[in-house]
Design a protein around this motif. Structure first.
Motif, PDB file in Angstrom:
ATOM      1  N   ALA A 417      28.996  26.726  58.112  1.00  0.00           N
ATOM      2  CA  ALA A 417      27.937  26.743  59.140  1.00  0.00           C
ATOM      3  C   ALA A 417      28.165  25.569  60.069  1.00  0.00           C
ATOM      4  O   ALA A 417      28.859  24.601  59.730  1.00  0.00           O
ATOM      5  CB  ALA A 417      26.558  26.663  58.503  1.00  0.00           C
ATOM      6  N   ARG A 418      27.559  25.649  61.252  1.00  0.00           N
ATOM      7  CA  ARG A 418      27.590  24.540  62.202  1.00  0.00           C
ATOM      8  C   ARG A 418      26.351  23.684  62.013  1.00  0.00           C
ATOM      9  O   ARG A 418      25.231  24.193  61.957  1.00  0.00           O
ATOM     10  CB  ARG A 418      27.644  25.054  63.642  1.00  0.00           C
ATOM     11  N   ASP A 419      26.545  22.376  61.873  1.00  0.00           N
ATOM     12  CA  ASP A 419      25.433  21.446  61.726  1.00  0.00           C
ATOM     13  C   ASP A 419      25.688  20.255  62.649  1.00  0.00           C
ATOM     14  O   ASP A 419      26.307  19.276  62.272  1.00  0.00           O
ATOM     15  CB  ASP A 419      25.318  20.986  60.270  1.00  0.00           C
ATOM     16  N   GLY A 420      25.215  20.388  63.893  1.00  0.00           N
ATOM     17  CA  GLY A 420      25.498  19.345  64.886  1.00  0.00           C
ATOM     18  C   GLY A 420      26.980  19.278  65.161  1.00  0.00           C
ATOM     19  O   GLY A 420      27.624  20.277  65.480  1.00  0.00           O
ATOM     20  N   ARG A 421      27.554  18.100  64.990  1.00  0.00           N
ATOM     21  CA  ARG A 421      28.991  17.930  65.243  1.00  0.00           C
ATOM     22  C   ARG A 421      29.846  18.298  64.038  1.00  0.00           C
ATOM     23  O   ARG A 421      31.074  18.232  64.098  1.00  0.00           O
ATOM     24  CB  ARG A 421      29.282  16.491  65.666  1.00  0.00           C
ATOM     25  N   TYR A 422      29.203  18.670  62.932  1.00  0.00           N
ATOM     26  CA  TYR A 422      29.943  18.963  61.700  1.00  0.00           C
ATOM     27  C   TYR A 422      30.170  20.461  61.513  1.00  0.00           C
ATOM     28  O   TYR A 422      29.381  21.289  61.967  1.00  0.00           O
ATOM     29  CB  TYR A 422      29.170  18.454  60.481  1.00  0.00           C
ATOM     30  N   CYS A 423      31.258  20.764  60.796  1.00  0.00           N
ATOM     31  CA  CYS A 423      31.440  22.091  60.202  1.00  0.00           C
ATOM     32  C   CYS A 423      31.077  21.917  58.727  1.00  0.00           C
ATOM     33  O   CYS A 423      31.762  21.203  57.993  1.00  0.00           O
ATOM     34  CB  CYS A 423      32.878  22.576  60.358  1.00  0.00           C
ATOM     35  N   LEU A 424      29.974  22.533  58.316  1.00  0.00           N
ATOM     36  CA  LEU A 424      29.461  22.354  56.962  1.00  0.00           C
ATOM     37  C   LEU A 424      30.035  23.418  56.034  1.00  0.00           C
ATOM     38  O   LEU A 424      29.807  24.621  56.220  1.00  0.00           O
ATOM     39  CB  LEU A 424      27.933  22.427  56.969  1.00  0.00           C
ATOM     40  N   LEU A 425      30.801  22.964  55.020  1.00  0.00           N
ATOM     41  CA  LEU A 425      31.307  23.845  53.971  1.00  0.00           C
ATOM     42  C   LEU A 425      30.425  23.679  52.739  1.00  0.00           C
ATOM     43  O   LEU A 425      30.178  22.546  52.303  1.00  0.00           O
ATOM     44  CB  LEU A 425      32.749  23.489  53.614  1.00  0.00           C
ATOM     45  N   THR A 426      29.976  24.807  52.180  1.00  0.00           N
ATOM     46  CA  THR A 426      29.148  24.761  50.974  1.00  0.00           C
ATOM     47  C   THR A 426      29.852  25.513  49.851  1.00  0.00           C
ATOM     48  O   THR A 426      30.209  26.689  49.999  1.00  0.00           O
ATOM     49  CB  THR A 426      27.766  25.380  51.231  1.00  0.00           C
ATOM     50  N   PHE A 427      30.076  24.833  48.732  1.00  0.00           N
ATOM     51  CA  PHE A 427      30.661  25.423  47.532  1.00  0.00           C
ATOM     52  C   PHE A 427      29.565  25.439  46.464  1.00  0.00           C
ATOM     53  O   PHE A 427      29.120  24.388  46.001  1.00  0.00           O
ATOM     54  CB  PHE A 427      31.862  24.598  47.040  1.00  0.00           C
ATOM     55  N   ARG A 428      29.136  26.632  46.083  1.00  0.00           N
ATOM     56  CA  ARG A 428      28.021  26.771  45.144  1.00  0.00           C
ATOM     57  C   ARG A 428      28.486  27.587  43.923  1.00  0.00           C
ATOM     58  O   ARG A 428      29.159  28.615  44.079  1.00  0.00           O
ATOM     59  CB  ARG A 428      26.859  27.467  45.840  1.00  0.00           C
ATOM     60  N   ASP A 429      28.135  27.119  42.716  1.00  0.00           N
ATOM     61  CA  ASP A 429      28.478  27.871  41.503  1.00  0.00           C
ATOM     62  C   ASP A 429      27.294  27.873  40.541  1.00  0.00           C
ATOM     63  O   ASP A 429      26.337  27.118  40.710  1.00  0.00           O
ATOM     64  CB  ASP A 429      29.734  27.295  40.834  1.00  0.00           C
ATOM     65  N   ASN A 430      27.364  28.737  39.521  1.00  0.00           N
ATOM     66  CA  ASN A 430      26.313  28.825  38.494  1.00  0.00           C
ATOM     67  C   ASN A 430      26.820  28.304  37.162  1.00  0.00           C
ATOM     68  O   ASN A 430      26.509  28.838  36.101  1.00  0.00           O
ATOM     69  CB  ASN A 430      25.814  30.267  38.349  1.00  0.00           C
ATOM     70  N   GLY A 431      27.619  27.242  37.245  1.00  0.00           N
ATOM     71  CA  GLY A 431      28.232  26.683  36.039  1.00  0.00           C
ATOM     72  C   GLY A 431      27.284  25.821  35.242  1.00  0.00           C
ATOM     73  O   GLY A 431      26.055  25.956  35.320  1.00  0.00           O
ATOM     74  N   ILE A 432      27.861  24.891  34.467  1.00  0.00           N
ATOM     75  CA  ILE A 432      27.057  24.066  33.556  1.00  0.00           C
ATOM     76  C   ILE A 432      26.265  22.991  34.285  1.00  0.00           C
ATOM     77  O   ILE A 432      25.361  22.384  33.716  1.00  0.00           O
ATOM     78  CB  ILE A 432      27.958  23.407  32.491  1.00  0.00           C
ATOM     79  N   GLY A 433      26.580  22.761  35.572  1.00  0.00           N
ATOM     80  CA  GLY A 433      25.864  21.750  36.335  1.00  0.00           C
ATOM     81  C   GLY A 433      26.319  20.344  35.992  1.00  0.00           C
ATOM     82  O   GLY A 433      27.159  20.128  35.109  1.00  0.00           O
ATOM     83  N   ILE A 434      25.754  19.376  36.715  1.00  0.00           N
ATOM     84  CA  ILE A 434      26.119  17.969  36.530  1.00  0.00           C
ATOM     85  C   ILE A 434      24.843  17.174  36.320  1.00  0.00           C
ATOM     86  O   ILE A 434      23.855  17.340  37.057  1.00  0.00           O
ATOM     87  CB  ILE A 434      26.872  17.408  37.751  1.00  0.00           C
ATOM     88  N   ASP A 435      24.845  16.321  35.351  1.00  0.00           N
ATOM     89  CA  ASP A 435      23.722  15.402  35.145  1.00  0.00           C
ATOM     90  C   ASP A 435      23.896  14.232  36.124  1.00  0.00           C
ATOM     91  O   ASP A 435      24.607  13.272  35.826  1.00  0.00           O
ATOM     92  CB  ASP A 435      23.709  14.912  33.695  1.00  0.00           C
ATOM     93  N   LEU A 436      23.270  14.368  37.292  1.00  0.00           N
ATOM     94  CA  LEU A 436      23.465  13.358  38.339  1.00  0.00           C
ATOM     95  C   LEU A 436      22.876  12.013  37.942  1.00  0.00           C
ATOM     96  O   LEU A 436      23.326  10.971  38.445  1.00  0.00           O
ATOM     97  CB  LEU A 436      22.839  13.840  39.651  1.00  0.00           C
ATOM     98  N   HIS A 437      21.872  12.007  37.053  1.00  0.00           N
ATOM     99  CA  HIS A 437      21.335  10.732  36.573  1.00  0.00           C
ATOM    100  C   HIS A 437      22.379   9.978  35.756  1.00  0.00           C
ATOM    101  O   HIS A 437      22.469   8.749  35.807  1.00  0.00           O
ATOM    102  CB  HIS A 437      20.075  10.964  35.722  1.00  0.00           C
ATOM    103  N   ALA A 438      23.169  10.736  35.018  1.00  0.00           N
ATOM    104  CA  ALA A 438      24.179  10.100  34.167  1.00  0.00           C
ATOM    105  C   ALA A 438      25.482   9.842  34.902  1.00  0.00           C
ATOM    106  O   ALA A 438      26.144   8.821  34.681  1.00  0.00           O
ATOM    107  CB  ALA A 438      24.441  10.973  32.924  1.00  0.00           C
ATOM    108  N   TYR A 439      25.865  10.780  35.786  1.00  0.00           N
ATOM    109  CA  TYR A 439      27.189  10.701  36.419  1.00  0.00           C
ATOM    110  C   TYR A 439      27.142  10.446  37.931  1.00  0.00           C
ATOM    111  O   TYR A 439      28.189  10.304  38.558  1.00  0.00           O
ATOM    112  CB  TYR A 439      27.972  12.005  36.173  1.00  0.00           C
ATOM    113  N   GLY A 440      25.922  10.430  38.509  1.00  0.00           N
ATOM    114  CA  GLY A 440      25.824  10.342  39.972  1.00  0.00           C
ATOM    115  C   GLY A 440      26.535   9.159  40.581  1.00  0.00           C
ATOM    116  O   GLY A 440      27.239   9.282  41.586  1.00  0.00           O
ATOM    117  N   ASP A 441      26.404   7.980  39.971  1.00  0.00           N
ATOM    118  CA  ASP A 441      27.022   6.772  40.542  1.00  0.00           C
ATOM    119  C   ASP A 441      28.534   6.795  40.444  1.00  0.00           C
ATOM    120  O   ASP A 441      29.239   6.183  41.254  1.00  0.00           O
ATOM    121  CB  ASP A 441      26.482   5.522  39.837  1.00  0.00           C
ATOM    122  N   ASP A 442      29.053   7.479  39.423  1.00  0.00           N
ATOM    123  CA  ASP A 442      30.499   7.479  39.190  1.00  0.00           C
ATOM    124  C   ASP A 442      31.177   8.776  39.618  1.00  0.00           C
ATOM    125  O   ASP A 442      32.378   8.958  39.398  1.00  0.00           O
ATOM    126  CB  ASP A 442      30.786   7.264  37.695  1.00  0.00           C
TER     127      ASP A 442
END
Length: 496
Positions: A417-442
């Protein structure tokens, strides 16, 4: 009656009027003139200082038969007196009736204020001349260009002599007429400059508008200009002429560009140093264990005499070598990104990039059999470096395959999609997900894995971030453990 009155008769000599004789007076006449016995006397005898305008007016009324009114002066006892005079013809008695009122006091006041006004005008004129000379000296000695634009005609009506420093003379500038800006302004800046000029019609007195653009000198060299405009003249409360001052800032611009380049070099050097630190860490951390394991296996094999044990231990070489190969491949990927030059920028089809990566990952895709949906209709093409784009697709699709949920079929959605000056690519899956609290910083740090049991080097997300951010792009991650993950890649296009 507050006006003096008298009747006069012409004195003819051979058909020529030589004088006038007073035949009748009133009390106001006697009071204003101080003459009690004026009847029967000639005007020239009583008022030798009478102005010529009196006699001409008397003659006009006598012959035309029309009354008239005028202001006349008389020199009486060394002082000049002024009168408001009305003259009427009396055809029956061949004489003139004269009404007059002393207006000397009023004339003195008028003369006083006229003199004051003349003095002020003279003073103001001198001040204007001085200001004009001062402004002329400024425009002649200043390196800045002073000019005036006629907004109705969109042309210059004045330009200072400092334009000669660019190889032009004023006459040549004027000869371009309405094409003057097309002749001088850089093509890339022309549209914005003309837009600014048209908007000046809405300026308020005292308002100053600033702009920057480039102009060409006689030799074809381009100069950066810092420009200020303000209202010069109004017509019906609307600006129709604006004054401009153009200052050459080419030297400053070149210095700023050189400084920015040096700053970018320093930032790039800092980033490369950080990458090198990462390499040292990778060698110390990810290569040390496999090498140590190989040495241990080698020592055991050399010391044992059991042939079957040796064969069993040799099989473990393959596993350790595979780990080494993946680590080294990850390091080589980082190096390839760092060495990639922007000369490889092309207009790329996202559909084609996806097809390349799908073919590359064909075996793994056939094994997992995910449902993959793509939609690149809103942003089908992008100016980018092909290996970079391939690496983004490869790593994110590989991650989706690797971290799929075992309890349900894998679904992958890729869209743009177009978002201002960017071309926005979105990769979406229904996998196991990520614990962003645990891994977000790293998450995007090199050699960090999303789970302890996962395969790989942990280099993929670091590569993606490095690719995207090096051209001022950005990445967002949205994930819910157990439900899936979405990577939002904001790609800032490269200039061809």
């Amino acid at each position: 009656m507050n006006q003096a009155f008298c009747t006069i008769k012409p004195v003819n000599e051979q058909g020529v009027i030589k004088d006038y004789r007073i035949s009748e007076t009133n009390a106001t006449f006697r009071k204003q003139t101080g003459l009690d016995d004026a009847e029967g006397n000639l005007i020239s005898d009583l008022f030798p200082g009478i102005g010529e305008e009196w006699l001409k007016k008397f003659e006009y009324v006598l012959y035309s038969g029309k009354p008239c009114r005028f202001e006349g002066s008389v020199i009486y006892q060394t002082q000049k007196l002024w009168y408001d005079v009305s003259v009427f013809p009396d055809q029956e008695y061949s004489c003139l009736a004269v009404l007059f009122k002393n207006i000397s006091a009023r004339k003195k006041i008028q003369q006083y204020f006229r003199k004051r006004l003349e003095e002020k005008v003279k003073q103001r004129t001198a001040e204007l001349e001085e200001s004009r000379d001062f402004i002329k000296r400024i425009t002649e000695t200043s390196p800045d260009i002073f000019y005036i634009i006629d907004l109705d005609l969109t042309r210059l009506t004045f330009i200072s002599e400092s334009v000669s420093s660019y190889g032009y003379d004023a006459e040549r500038i004027y000869s371009w007429g309405t094409n003057v800006f097309r002749e001088l302004v850089h093509p890339d800046d022309l549209e914005e400059r003309m837009k600014n000029i048209h908007q000046m019609a809405s300026m308020k007195p005292g308002e100053v508008r600033e702009s920057e653009f480039r102009i060409r000198d006689q030799s074809g060299k381009w100069h950066f200009i810092y420009n200020r405009n303000t209202v010069f003249k109004l017509r019906n409360d609307q600006p129709y002429e604006v004054l401009g001052i153009a200052q050459d800032i080419t030297t400053r611009k070149l210095a700023e560009d050189a400084f920015a380049l040096e700053r970018n070099k320093n930032s790039e050097l800092k980033r490369i140093n950080e990458v090198m630190d990462t390499f040292v860490f990778a060698v110390a951390h990810d290569l040390k264990a496999p090498v140590s394991n190989l040495m241990t296996l080698t020592n055991i094999i050399e010391q044992t005499g059991d042939i079957s044990l040796k064969l069993e231990l040799q099989k473990k070489y393959r596993v350790i070598i595979d780990i080494l190969n993946k680590t080294i491949t990850g390091l080589l990927d980082v190096i390839s990104v760092e060495k990639m030059k922007e000369s490889g920028i092309k207009t790329l089809s996202l559909e084609n990039i996806f097809a390349i990566v799908r073919s590359e990952l064909k075996e793994k895709i056939n094994e997992v059999r995910p449902l993959i949906k793509t939609d690149f209709s809103c942003c089908g093409q992008i100016n980018y470096i092909e290996p970079y784009l391939i690496s983004i697709f490869r790593n994110l699709i590989t991650n989706a395959l690797k971290y799929r949920h075992e309890a349900r079929p894998l679904s992958i959605e890729i869209s743009s999609a177009r978002d201002g000056r960017y071309c926005l690519l979105t990769f979406r899956d229904n996998g196991i997900g990520i614990d962003l609290h645990a891994y977000g910083d790293d998450l995007f740090k090199p050699f960090k894995r999303l789970s302890r049991g996962s395969e790989g080097t942990g280099i993929g997300l670091h590569l993606i971030k490095n690719i995207v951010t090096r051209n001022n792009g950005k990445i967002e991650v949205r994930s819910v453990p157990g439900l899936g993950t979405a990577f939002l890649i904001y790609l800032n296009e490269y200039n061809l």
